[in-house]
Design a protein around this motif. Structure first.
Motif, PDB file in Angstrom:
ATOM      1  N   GLU A  68      27.931  34.153  32.338  1.00  0.00           N
ATOM      2  CA  GLU A  68      28.792  34.778  33.324  1.00  0.00           C
ATOM      3  C   GLU A  68      28.329  35.972  34.138  1.00  0.00           C
ATOM      4  O   GLU A  68      28.503  36.182  35.219  1.00  0.00           O
ATOM      5  CB  GLU A  68      29.993  34.847  32.881  1.00  0.00           C
ATOM      6  CG  GLU A  68      30.744  33.547  32.602  1.00  0.00           C
ATOM      7  CD  GLU A  68      30.958  32.515  33.509  1.00  0.00           C
ATOM      8  OE1 GLU A  68      31.322  32.871  34.871  1.00  0.00           O
ATOM      9  OE2 GLU A  68      30.965  31.346  33.314  1.00  0.00           O
ATOM     10  N   ALA A  71      25.614  34.930  36.313  1.00  0.00           N
ATOM     11  CA  ALA A  71      26.005  34.207  37.527  1.00  0.00           C
ATOM     12  C   ALA A  71      27.088  35.433  38.694  1.00  0.00           C
ATOM     13  O   ALA A  71      26.921  35.155  39.767  1.00  0.00           O
ATOM     14  CB  ALA A  71      27.256  33.359  37.283  1.00  0.00           C
ATOM     15  N   MET A  72      27.598  36.391  37.909  1.00  0.00           N
ATOM     16  CA  MET A  72      28.369  37.262  38.775  1.00  0.00           C
ATOM     17  C   MET A  72      27.256  38.193  39.654  1.00  0.00           C
ATOM     18  O   MET A  72      27.692  38.288  40.983  1.00  0.00           O
ATOM     19  CB  MET A  72      29.236  38.032  38.103  1.00  0.00           C
ATOM     20  CG  MET A  72      30.182  39.047  38.737  1.00  0.00           C
ATOM     21  SD  MET A  72      31.208  39.793  37.606  1.00  0.00           S
ATOM     22  CE  MET A  72      30.215  40.891  36.545  1.00  0.00           C
ATOM     23  N   ARG A  85      37.118  36.556  39.805  1.00  0.00           N
ATOM     24  CA  ARG A  85      37.437  35.436  38.517  1.00  0.00           C
ATOM     25  C   ARG A  85      36.360  35.576  37.482  1.00  0.00           C
ATOM     26  O   ARG A  85      36.723  35.264  36.398  1.00  0.00           O
ATOM     27  CB  ARG A  85      37.373  33.989  39.347  1.00  0.00           C
ATOM     28  CG  ARG A  85      38.942  33.818  40.083  1.00  0.00           C
ATOM     29  CD  ARG A  85      38.710  32.494  40.278  1.00  0.00           C
ATOM     30  NE  ARG A  85      37.645  32.163  41.400  1.00  0.00           N
ATOM     31  CZ  ARG A  85      37.090  30.989  41.339  1.00  0.00           C
ATOM     32  NH1 ARG A  85      37.186  30.098  40.528  1.00  0.00           N
ATOM     33  NH2 ARG A  85      36.225  30.774  42.398  1.00  0.00           N
ATOM     34  N   PHE A  86      35.052  35.924  38.016  1.00  0.00           N
ATOM     35  CA  PHE A  86      33.973  35.880  37.098  1.00  0.00           C
ATOM     36  C   PHE A  86      34.421  37.095  35.909  1.00  0.00           C
ATOM     37  O   PHE A  86      34.129  36.868  34.704  1.00  0.00           O
ATOM     38  CB  PHE A  86      32.717  35.886  37.320  1.00  0.00           C
ATOM     39  CG  PHE A  86      32.319  34.787  38.014  1.00  0.00           C
ATOM     40  CD1 PHE A  86      31.206  34.196  37.349  1.00  0.00           C
ATOM     41  CD2 PHE A  86      32.739  34.272  39.254  1.00  0.00           C
ATOM     42  CE1 PHE A  86      30.750  33.009  37.714  1.00  0.00           C
ATOM     43  CE2 PHE A  86      32.207  33.248  39.700  1.00  0.00           C
ATOM     44  CZ  PHE A  86      30.818  32.455  39.186  1.00  0.00           C
ATOM     45  N   TYR A  89      36.982  35.455  33.545  1.00  0.00           N
ATOM     46  CA  TYR A  89      36.425  34.700  32.624  1.00  0.00           C
ATOM     47  C   TYR A  89      35.611  35.376  31.497  1.00  0.00           C
ATOM     48  O   TYR A  89      35.680  35.142  30.397  1.00  0.00           O
ATOM     49  CB  TYR A  89      35.266  33.998  33.523  1.00  0.00           C
ATOM     50  CG  TYR A  89      36.080  32.834  34.482  1.00  0.00           C
ATOM     51  CD1 TYR A  89      37.341  32.414  34.149  1.00  0.00           C
ATOM     52  CD2 TYR A  89      35.220  32.475  35.687  1.00  0.00           C
ATOM     53  CE1 TYR A  89      37.787  31.504  35.103  1.00  0.00           C
ATOM     54  CE2 TYR A  89      35.792  31.522  36.423  1.00  0.00           C
ATOM     55  CZ  TYR A  89      37.027  31.247  36.429  1.00  0.00           C
ATOM     56  OH  TYR A  89      37.755  30.166  37.212  1.00  0.00           O
ATOM     57  N   ARG A 158      34.768  29.403  46.128  1.00  0.00           N
ATOM     58  CA  ARG A 158      34.360  30.021  44.941  1.00  0.00           C
ATOM     59  C   ARG A 158      35.520  30.019  43.640  1.00  0.00           C
ATOM     60  O   ARG A 158      36.335  29.908  43.625  1.00  0.00           O
ATOM     61  CB  ARG A 158      34.212  31.360  45.158  1.00  0.00           C
ATOM     62  CG  ARG A 158      32.958  31.470  46.140  1.00  0.00           C
ATOM     63  CD  ARG A 158      32.578  32.888  46.191  1.00  0.00           C
ATOM     64  NE  ARG A 158      31.752  32.676  47.606  1.00  0.00           N
ATOM     65  CZ  ARG A 158      30.438  32.719  47.728  1.00  0.00           C
ATOM     66  NH1 ARG A 158      29.763  32.539  46.646  1.00  0.00           N
ATOM     67  NH2 ARG A 158      30.024  32.247  48.866  1.00  0.00           N
TER      68      ARG A 158
END
Length: 158
Positions: A68, A71-72, A85-86, A89, A158
């Motif tokens: 994560e 990805a962020m 949101r990341f 998460y 997203r």
């Protein structure tokens, strides 16, 4: 007088160009450093699992946290927007990892277990609220990787 105004504008434009170059350079350097540190930490964690000969649920959740984070960083690199949101998460995964580690070490259940579950629940509600808000009130001006405004609703998916 016109010459002075023209000189001032040139100096202002030159200073802006140099400032923008420095800010973007620092931005990219920071993103590459964060990305490299995340990749390095995930490789070290994975090699630790290989060295141990097995992977626990804690180890796997740690790899999800690194995934994560990566990805962020990638999304921030492409869009110059930090997806909240990341972060949520990651926080949910971290609390879940802590909760599983706490329970698996056979500690007697106490009020801390309720607090952890409550934190996970509140973070999950936060994800729901952010998703609802981004669907109901989409960003009208999305910014692409060059810093220019692009079409409507780019950030909605997203």
């Amino acid at each position: 007088m016109k010459w002075a105004d023209l000189s001032r504008k040139r100096m202002h434009d030159g200073a802006n160009a140099i400032g923008n170059l420095m800010v973007e350079g620092f931005h990219y350097l920071g993103l590459f450093a964060i990305g490299a540190a995340t990749a390095w930490a995930s490789v070290v964690a994975f090699l630790g699992m290989v060295d141990k000969g097995h992977a626990s649920i804690d180890d796997i959740l740690l790899l999800f946290i690194y995934l994560e984070l990566g990805a962020m960083v990638g999304i921030y690199f492409k869009t110059n927007h930090l997806p909240i949101r990341f972060l949520l998460y990651i926080a949910i995964t971290a609390l879940t990892r802590y909760l599983i580690g706490d329970v698996s070490h056979h500690r007697a259940p106490d009020i801390g277990l309720v607090y952890l579950c409550g934190g996970i629940f509140l973070l999950s509600l936060s994800v729901l609220a952010v998703r609802f808000a981004s669907h109901r009130f989409p960003s009208s001006k999305a910014i692409d990787s060059t810093g220019e405004y692009v079409g409507d609703n780019l950030m909605e998916n997203r």
